[in-house]
Every structure is written in structure tokens, then in C-alpha cells.
Design an enzyme around this catalytic site. Sequence first.
Site, PDB file in Angstrom:
ATOM      1  N   SER A   1      25.049   9.032   8.300  1.00  0.00           N
ATOM      2  CA  SER A   1      24.160   8.314   9.225  1.00  0.00           C
ATOM      3  C   SER A   1      24.234   6.825   8.936  1.00  0.00           C
ATOM      4  O   SER A   1      24.570   6.420   7.811  1.00  0.00           O
ATOM      5  CB  SER A   1      22.717   8.794   9.010  1.00  0.00           C
ATOM      6  OG  SER A   1      21.799   7.935   9.639  1.00  0.00           O
TER       7      SER A   1
ATOM      8  N   TYR B   1      15.458  10.101   3.258  1.00  0.00           N
ATOM      9  CA  TYR B   1      16.478  10.481   4.256  1.00  0.00           C
ATOM     10  C   TYR B   1      17.707   9.579   4.103  1.00  0.00           C
ATOM     11  O   TYR B   1      18.839  10.071   3.992  1.00  0.00           O
ATOM     12  CB  TYR B   1      15.918  10.402   5.674  1.00  0.00           C
ATOM     13  CG  TYR B   1      16.994  10.694   6.709  1.00  0.00           C
ATOM     14  CD1 TYR B   1      17.557  11.972   6.797  1.00  0.00           C
ATOM     15  CD2 TYR B   1      17.473   9.699   7.561  1.00  0.00           C
ATOM     16  CE1 TYR B   1      18.569  12.243   7.717  1.00  0.00           C
ATOM     17  CE2 TYR B   1      18.484   9.968   8.484  1.00  0.00           C
ATOM     18  CZ  TYR B   1      19.030  11.240   8.549  1.00  0.00           C
ATOM     19  OH  TYR B   1      20.047  11.507   9.447  1.00  0.00           O
TER      20      TYR B   1
HETATM   21  P1  NDP Z   1      19.210  18.713  15.330  1.00  0.00           P
HETATM   22  O1  NDP Z   1      17.837  18.863  14.782  1.00  0.00           O
HETATM   23  O2  NDP Z   1      19.402  18.855  16.791  1.00  0.00           O
HETATM   24  O3  NDP Z   1      20.187  19.720  14.578  1.00  0.00           O
HETATM   25  C1  NDP Z   1      20.096  19.930  13.187  1.00  0.00           C
HETATM   26  C2  NDP Z   1      20.875  21.162  12.823  1.00  0.00           C
HETATM   27  O4  NDP Z   1      20.790  21.346  11.398  1.00  0.00           O
HETATM   28  C3  NDP Z   1      20.317  22.424  13.475  1.00  0.00           C
HETATM   29  O5  NDP Z   1      21.388  23.226  13.944  1.00  0.00           O
HETATM   30  C4  NDP Z   1      19.605  23.126  12.335  1.00  0.00           C
HETATM   31  O6  NDP Z   1      19.683  24.548  12.481  1.00  0.00           O
HETATM   32  C5  NDP Z   1      20.444  22.684  11.126  1.00  0.00           C
HETATM   33  N1  NDP Z   1      19.656  22.810   9.898  1.00  0.00           N
HETATM   34  C6  NDP Z   1      18.605  22.057   9.505  1.00  0.00           C
HETATM   35  N2  NDP Z   1      18.111  22.532   8.356  1.00  0.00           N
HETATM   36  C7  NDP Z   1      18.867  23.620   8.012  1.00  0.00           C
HETATM   37  C8  NDP Z   1      18.853  24.545   6.945  1.00  0.00           C
HETATM   38  N3  NDP Z   1      17.948  24.468   5.946  1.00  0.00           N
HETATM   39  N4  NDP Z   1      19.762  25.545   6.912  1.00  0.00           N
HETATM   40  C9  NDP Z   1      20.686  25.646   7.910  1.00  0.00           C
HETATM   41  N5  NDP Z   1      20.782  24.781   8.950  1.00  0.00           N
HETATM   42  C10 NDP Z   1      19.864  23.790   9.001  1.00  0.00           C
HETATM   43  O7  NDP Z   1      19.690  17.267  14.855  1.00  0.00           O
HETATM   44  P2  NDP Z   1      21.101  16.520  14.947  1.00  0.00           P
HETATM   45  O8  NDP Z   1      22.094  17.284  15.708  1.00  0.00           O
HETATM   46  O9  NDP Z   1      20.820  15.145  15.359  1.00  0.00           O
HETATM   47  O10 NDP Z   1      21.475  16.486  13.406  1.00  0.00           O
HETATM   48  C11 NDP Z   1      22.735  16.900  12.899  1.00  0.00           C
HETATM   49  C12 NDP Z   1      23.102  15.996  11.747  1.00  0.00           C
HETATM   50  O11 NDP Z   1      23.280  14.673  12.223  1.00  0.00           O
HETATM   51  C13 NDP Z   1      22.044  15.920  10.646  1.00  0.00           C
HETATM   52  O12 NDP Z   1      22.693  15.957   9.391  1.00  0.00           O
HETATM   53  C14 NDP Z   1      21.397  14.562  10.888  1.00  0.00           C
HETATM   54  O13 NDP Z   1      20.872  14.023   9.710  1.00  0.00           O
HETATM   55  C15 NDP Z   1      22.578  13.782  11.386  1.00  0.00           C
HETATM   56  N6  NDP Z   1      22.321  12.566  12.155  1.00  0.00           N
HETATM   57  C16 NDP Z   1      21.515  12.599  13.262  1.00  0.00           C
HETATM   58  C17 NDP Z   1      21.312  11.439  13.981  1.00  0.00           C
HETATM   59  C18 NDP Z   1      20.392  11.374  15.153  1.00  0.00           C
HETATM   60  O14 NDP Z   1      19.881  10.285  15.469  1.00  0.00           O
HETATM   61  N7  NDP Z   1      20.161  12.482  15.853  1.00  0.00           N
HETATM   62  C19 NDP Z   1      21.992  10.187  13.622  1.00  0.00           C
HETATM   63  C20 NDP Z   1      22.779  10.269  12.431  1.00  0.00           C
HETATM   64  C21 NDP Z   1      22.956  11.422  11.762  1.00  0.00           C
HETATM   65  P3  NDP Z   1      18.453  25.551  12.280  1.00  0.00           P
HETATM   66  O15 NDP Z   1      17.189  24.779  12.501  1.00  0.00           O
HETATM   67  O16 NDP Z   1      18.701  26.629  13.289  1.00  0.00           O
HETATM   68  O17 NDP Z   1      18.624  26.033  10.886  1.00  0.00           O
HETATM   69  C1  8X3 Z   2      19.472   9.136  12.102  1.00  0.00           C
HETATM   70  C2  8X3 Z   2      19.790   7.795  12.611  1.00  0.00           C
HETATM   71  O1  8X3 Z   2      18.837   5.525  13.137  1.00  0.00           O
HETATM   72  O2  8X3 Z   2      17.320   7.417  13.245  1.00  0.00           O
HETATM   73  O3  8X3 Z   2      20.326   9.462  11.054  1.00  0.00           O
HETATM   74  O4  8X3 Z   2      18.115   6.671  11.091  1.00  0.00           O
HETATM   75  S1  8X3 Z   2      18.461   6.793  12.507  1.00  0.00           S
END
Ligand code: NDP
Ligand code: 8X3
Length: 250
Positions: free
Chosen positions: A136, A149
Site C-alpha cells: 500500500s 496498518y
Molecule cells: P476487501 O476488504 O474488499 O478485501 C479483503 C480481502 O482479504 C477479502 O477477500 C477478505 O476475505 C480477505 N481477508 C481479510 N482478512 C482475512 C483473513 N483473516 N483470512 C483470510 N482472508 C482474509 O479489500 P481490498 O480488496 O481493498 O484489500 C485487498 C488488499 O489490498 C489488502 O491487503 C489491503 O490492505 C490492500 N490495499 C487496499 C487498498 C484500498 O484502498 N482498498 C489500497 C492499498 C492496499 P474474507 O473476509 O472472506 O476472509
Molecule cells: C489503503 C490505502 O490510502 O487508504 O492501503 O491508506 S490508504
Amino acid sequence: MTAKTAFVTGATSGFGRAIAEHLLRDGWRVVATGRRAERLQPLRDAFGDAVHVAAFDMRDDDAINAAIAALPAEFAHIDLLVNNAGLALGTAPAQRADLAQWRQMIDTNITGLVTLTHALLPRLVEARGLVVNISSIAANYPYAGGNVYGGTKAFVTQFSLGLRSDLHGTGVRVTSIEPGMAETEFTLVRTSGDQAASEALYKGVTPITADDIAEQVMWLTRLPAHLNINRIETMPVNQSFAGFHVHREA
Ligand code: NDP
Ligand code: 8X3
């Protein structure tokens, strides 16, 4: 040509689901994981035998190892690992943060990610494969309330670079993808289900989409074998930097 196999964590939502779908549409076989089994089934319904569903919690070492041991033969040779599962919880300043939330982020974003990576690395070396870690911009720039985070994502970025050093000579490629604000279920999870807060955050921003990130992954899979992209940092045009803040004594 025999289809290649990708192992995608967090395929129930957001980036992970889009990455799984793009890979499947491109002819890959996909091991799709996440805790919510009912969210994985539609991938099976849409793509059939090209999908192997494995529902487990990234914080459960035994479940990770059992899922890997149970991979059917046609999904056992892993060419691509997408370490995507992860979450942010809370935006409170450190001095008011919930320790249980901090631990959940560390257990998922760091411990779960390294446990799975450690288990799959021998297969990735055998395949001269690709590891894509979803970090991120929070790894690279601090912001108020980002505390643990951002720390977990800084780990992911640095671990990615460290993996590259260790995997030198194996042909395995490693990329850290570092997105900024993207509209997924991320903010809903971070705010414990506050739909209005999630909508307000993205309103008028034109944030990154899950498909944008999936297209980055697809680009990585199509690169010639002699190229390694170390890091990809992306932000929406409408997100940038706020600079330092200064507290003045009365
Ligand atoms: P979502 O919440 O849409 O997806 C998160 C995914 O992670 C879900 O499929 C969830 O599945 C899975 N997950 C969370 N906790 C667990 C666990 N304990 N065991 C197994 N699976 C888990 O968010 P995003 O798609 O945005 O996030 C995906 C990645 O991208 C993350 O690592 C996030 O930190 C990162 N990210 C997101 C950004 C944003 O602004 N959206 C920007 C930068 C990075 P389930 O709940 O079914 O277990
Ligand atoms: C999530 C991106 O900008 O919300 O990883 O921190 S931000």
C-alpha cells in the site's frame, strides 16, 4: 499450452476477486481463498474446473497448511502467488487504538502472509514463478491513524525486496504493488461496517478500482522472464500529499 496455476488470497472481494477473475479469463487455473466460502462459490459456478476453492483464515497456520496439502494434483504446481488478503482496522490515533485490532492486522497482513509464502516458496522456485505482494502507499507515507496498518504494509514492501535478494538466481520474480485509495470493501471493514463512512470517503474522488489493480497483475504475468518489476506505486489523480503538520505550544 498447459494452463498455469495462481494462488490468490482474499479472492472473496475487492482486488483479490478481480485478480482471480482476470486470471481465469486469461486461461489460468486459480486457487481462490478467503474466509467466506459462500463468496468463493460464484467463481466455481462461473469458471468451473479452472477454480479450486479453499476457505480458510490467514491467521490459522494449521488451516493454511491443510489447504495446501489438500490441493488437487492439477492445482499443486504453483506458478503465481498473489498475497492479497489483508485489512485495515480503525483510524484512531495510536494512543486511543484498540490493541486487538492492531494484533489482527499484524496476524493477517504479516504473519499469515509470511506463513503462506514460506509454505509455497519451494513450489514457486520449482516453477520459476512470480510472487505479487499487495502492499500500500500506507507503507511509504505516514498518515494520522495509519499507525499499525502502515507498519504492516511497510513490512510487506520490505519483505518483497528481501525475497528478491534471497531468490537471486532462482528465476523467481517478486513485485510489491502499492496502491493508494481504492474503492472495495476496504473502508467498510476498516470502519466495522459503516456504509455511509465508506461512501463519503470515495465520493467525488474517482478512486482506483479493483480492475485497475487486476490489470497491473495481468501486465506482470505477461512480462518477459528476464524482467522484474520491483514495485508499482499508484494513486488516484485526486489523492496526493498533505505535507507536515506543526503543533505550536501556547
Ligand atoms: P476487501 O476488504 O474488499 O478485501 C479483503 C480481502 O482479504 C477479502 O477477500 C477478505 O476475505 C480477505 N481477508 C481479510 N482478512 C482475512 C483473513 N483473516 N483470512 C483470510 N482472508 C482474509 O479489500 P481490498 O480488496 O481493498 O484489500 C485487498 C488488499 O489490498 C489488502 O491487503 C489491503 O490492505 C490492500 N490495499 C487496499 C487498498 C484500498 O484502498 N482498498 C489500497 C492499498 C492496499 P474474507 O473476509 O472472506 O476472509
Ligand atoms: C489503503 C490505502 O490510502 O487508504 O492501503 O491508506 S490508504
